[in-house]
Write a protein that holds these residues in place. Structure first.
Motif, mmCIF file in Angstrom:
data_model
loop_
_atom_site.group_PDB
_atom_site.id
_atom_site.type_symbol
_atom_site.label_atom_id
_atom_site.label_comp_id
_atom_site.label_asym_id
_atom_site.label_seq_id
_atom_site.Cartn_x
_atom_site.Cartn_y
_atom_site.Cartn_z
ATOM 1 N N VAL A 232 6.989 -8.146 6.727
ATOM 2 C CA VAL A 232 6.541 -7.372 5.563
ATOM 3 C C VAL A 232 6.539 -8.194 4.273
ATOM 4 C CG1 VAL A 232 7.325 -5.195 6.565
ATOM 5 C CG2 VAL A 232 8.794 -6.395 4.928
ATOM 6 N N ARG A 233 7.262 -9.302 4.250
ATOM 7 C CA ARG A 233 7.307 -10.118 3.036
ATOM 8 C C ARG A 233 5.927 -10.652 2.681
ATOM 9 N NH1 ARG A 233 12.022 -14.482 3.494
ATOM 10 N NH2 ARG A 233 10.765 -15.459 1.862
ATOM 11 N N SER A 234 5.670 -10.754 1.420
ATOM 12 C CA SER A 234 4.410 -11.354 1.016
ATOM 13 C C SER A 234 4.586 -11.956 -0.365
ATOM 14 C CB SER A 234 3.296 -10.308 0.991
ATOM 15 O OG SER A 234 3.054 -9.869 -0.319
ATOM 16 N N GLY B 248 7.671 -8.806 -5.007
ATOM 17 C CA GLY B 248 8.868 -9.436 -5.538
ATOM 18 C C GLY B 248 10.130 -9.080 -4.773
ATOM 19 N N GLY B 249 10.079 -8.044 -3.952
ATOM 20 C CA GLY B 249 11.306 -7.631 -3.296
ATOM 21 C C GLY B 249 11.078 -6.981 -1.950
ATOM 22 N N VAL B 250 12.056 -7.156 -1.065
ATOM 23 C CA VAL B 250 12.038 -6.488 0.233
ATOM 24 C C VAL B 250 13.361 -5.754 0.389
ATOM 25 C CG1 VAL B 250 11.847 -6.749 2.731
ATOM 26 C CG2 VAL B 250 10.746 -8.414 1.220
ATOM 27 N N VAL B 251 13.300 -4.480 0.685
ATOM 28 C CA VAL B 251 14.509 -3.724 1.004
ATOM 29 C C VAL B 251 14.523 -3.484 2.513
ATOM 30 C CG1 VAL B 251 15.759 -1.547 0.697
ATOM 31 C CG2 VAL B 251 14.596 -2.616 -1.248
ATOM 32 N N ASP C 142 2.364 -0.415 1.180
ATOM 33 C CA ASP C 142 1.792 -0.513 2.521
ATOM 34 C C ASP C 142 2.392 -1.642 3.362
ATOM 35 O OD1 ASP C 142 0.644 -2.570 1.241
ATOM 36 O OD2 ASP C 142 -1.424 -1.983 1.620
ATOM 37 N N ARG C 143 3.358 -2.347 2.818
ATOM 38 C CA ARG C 143 4.032 -3.364 3.629
ATOM 39 C C ARG C 143 5.349 -2.776 4.134
ATOM 40 N NH1 ARG C 143 1.123 -7.874 3.514
ATOM 41 N NH2 ARG C 143 2.745 -8.863 4.744
ATOM 42 N N LEU C 144 5.260 -2.118 5.284
ATOM 43 C CA LEU C 144 6.354 -1.311 5.813
ATOM 44 C C LEU C 144 6.479 -1.563 7.309
ATOM 45 C CD1 LEU C 144 8.300 1.201 5.735
ATOM 46 C CD2 LEU C 144 6.260 2.612 6.040
ATOM 47 N N VAL D 42 10.792 -2.684 3.836
ATOM 48 C CA VAL D 42 9.751 -2.290 2.891
ATOM 49 C C VAL D 42 9.625 -3.357 1.815
ATOM 50 C CG1 VAL D 42 8.975 -0.543 1.253
ATOM 51 C CG2 VAL D 42 10.366 0.142 3.218
ATOM 52 N N ALA D 43 8.424 -3.876 1.628
ATOM 53 C CA ALA D 43 8.178 -4.819 0.538
ATOM 54 C C ALA D 43 7.275 -4.161 -0.481
ATOM 55 C CB ALA D 43 7.525 -6.089 1.066
ATOM 56 N N SER D 44 7.559 -4.419 -1.741
ATOM 57 C CA SER D 44 6.774 -3.802 -2.800
ATOM 58 C C SER D 44 6.840 -4.696 -4.024
ATOM 59 C CB SER D 44 7.359 -2.423 -3.113
ATOM 60 O OG SER D 44 6.859 -1.947 -4.326
ATOM 61 N N PRO D 45 5.766 -4.712 -4.833
ATOM 62 C CA PRO D 45 5.855 -5.505 -6.065
ATOM 63 C C PRO D 45 7.004 -5.024 -6.948
ATOM 64 C CG PRO D 45 3.581 -4.866 -5.629
ATOM 65 C CD PRO D 45 4.441 -4.113 -4.649
ATOM 66 N N HIS D 46 7.350 -3.751 -6.876
ATOM 67 C CA HIS D 46 8.394 -3.205 -7.748
ATOM 68 C C HIS D 46 9.549 -2.669 -6.913
ATOM 69 C CE1 HIS D 46 5.684 -3.856 -11.011
ATOM 70 N NE2 HIS D 46 4.728 -3.279 -10.300
ATOM 71 N N ARG D 47 10.764 -3.048 -7.292
ATOM 72 C CA ARG D 47 11.896 -2.773 -6.417
ATOM 73 C C ARG D 47 12.233 -1.298 -6.292
ATOM 74 N NH1 ARG D 47 14.020 -4.596 -11.192
ATOM 75 N NH2 ARG D 47 15.774 -3.411 -12.052
ATOM 76 N N ALA D 48 11.998 -0.506 -7.350
ATOM 77 C CA ALA D 48 12.351 0.916 -7.273
ATOM 78 C C ALA D 48 11.582 1.596 -6.131
ATOM 79 C CB ALA D 48 12.067 1.611 -8.600
ATOM 80 N N GLU D 49 10.301 1.256 -6.000
ATOM 81 C CA GLU D 49 9.483 1.838 -4.938
ATOM 82 C C GLU D 49 9.992 1.404 -3.564
ATOM 83 O OE1 GLU D 49 8.387 0.764 -7.722
ATOM 84 O OE2 GLU D 49 6.703 1.974 -8.434
ATOM 85 N N ALA D 50 10.400 0.153 -3.452
ATOM 86 C CA ALA D 50 10.872 -0.343 -2.157
ATOM 87 C C ALA D 50 12.145 0.387 -1.738
ATOM 88 C CB ALA D 50 11.105 -1.855 -2.223
ATOM 89 N N PHE D 51 13.076 0.567 -2.681
ATOM 90 C CA PHE D 51 14.307 1.293 -2.359
ATOM 91 C C PHE D 51 13.987 2.741 -1.974
ATOM 92 C CE2 PHE D 51 16.713 -2.061 -4.645
ATOM 93 C CZ PHE D 51 17.757 -2.225 -3.743
#
Lengths: 144, 84, 144, 84
Positions: free
Chosen positions: A18-20, A24-27, A72-74, A94-103
């Motif tokens: 899922v990393r890309s 910026g972050g992967v939870v 969508d990186r899940l 879950v990877a997301s440009p913004h960490r709040a969404e990933a958490f």
């Protein structure tokens, strides 16, 4: 990536998937086998699924995550069969440009597995076993 | 008509099989099927609540009309993931 | 475990360190280098710390997590120096018997790194660079 | 007395050094030090806000009294971890 499998899970490979460079972050959440429940010593666990349907519902969960958080990186991977203590039963990454969404998305997926994804867990104790969520504690002598 | 009944977890253990064939009158609904199951296996669903029903791998209501060869799953409370 | 280092981070080893048979779940956050900021292409990143003090503040953050969520299986590892795109700059791993605490504690730690932990990040673009949080975008010609 | 001034990130780049020694009158506070820094390096702190001050690796207020050989760090806004 949705995976329901009897094979051991590889958390690092699943997280890597899922990393890309745009994120910026992967939870990552790893579910592992606990050694006790309500003070009783757990010997092993057994997971069973309605295969096919479990994957279908998890695809739907992934779609919900896309719609709600734009993520969508899940990856969701759940292991089936008998697991020893400390083994990994679940990986949600879950990877997301913004960490709040990933958490938020990762926590949502883990919670959804307690709702309507047809996967069941049996806890095996030294002196009995129980299907979690559907039975009160049961000893061999009281099995129906 | 005939449907295939699939059971999981403690239901599978109680039944002693993971699936069984069930003959039903034409026009039967999911509720009719549950009544038939209770007649044939009086102790199978005892204490299992809530029980969800899936037909061909989709959750449905009791009023859902069944068709010949449907796969009907009895889904006891799930507990995937971790913890309780 | 608190680690502020110039060496590459090993997320799997760090996660393994906090896992335990008493904990049902591990939440891990990986911070990786993003390839763009506000539409500008990032070439590389550079992290700098007030070493010694950064570790001291992170130990205090770990203490806060223990007090607030009763979580003591916590690892925070931050990398320093020049990082290429996609490399891991931060690993926060939290294990807890209950997943809600693990998610909350992990998210809290990641947020705290934006407050008073003395670590700084420079984004290097094709046509300039900027210390994040302290400067507006800066081109070589406008360097003080 | 003499204190050691440590600077980081853009402050280090602006100063061209990561630390420098600074002589101050006895009884100087952190606020006095900042005034001395601004006299000696008029452009160093320009636009850097908020600026935190740590003495011997502990954050302190402007009224904090300095001692000989203290290590005083000028801490511009931090940005550890990821994102902005």
């Amino acid at each position: 990536m949705i995976l329901v499998t009897r094979d051991p899970l590889d958390p690092e490979a699943i997280t890597a998937e899922v990393r890309s460079e745009a994120c910026g972050g992967v939870v990552t959440f790893l579910g592992t086998t606990r050694n006790e429940t309500d003070g009783r010593r757990v010997v092993s666990l057994e997971y069973e699924a309605y295969e096919g349907m479990a994957e279908k519902i998890l695809e739907r969960v992934a779609q919900e995550v896309r719609e709600r958080w734009g993520v969508d990186r899940l990856a969701i991977a759940h292991r089936l069969g008998r697991l020893e203590l400390g083994e990994v039963s679940l990986v949600v990454a879950v990877a997301s440009p913004h960490r709040a969404e990933a958490f938020a998305a990762c926590q949502y997926v883990v919670g959804r597995l307690k709702q309507d994804v047809p996967i069941w867990k049996k806890e095996v104790f030294e002196d009995g076993e129980v299907w979690v969520g559907a039975e009160t504690s049961r000893h061999p002598s009281t099995v129906v | 008509m005939e449907v295939r009944l699939r059971v999981f977890a403690m239901l599978r253990e109680r039944l002693g099989a993971s699936n069984v064939s069930l003959a039903l009158p034409e026009g039967s609904t999911v509720s009719d099927l549950l009544k038939a199951v209770e007649r044939r296996y009086p102790r199978l669903l005892k204490g299992v609540s809530p029980l969800l029903i899936a037909v061909n791998a989709e959750y449905v209501e009791g009023s859902f009309p069944l068709s010949d060869r449907d796969e009907v799953a009895l889904v006891p409370p799930v507990s995937g993931g971790v913890g309780r």
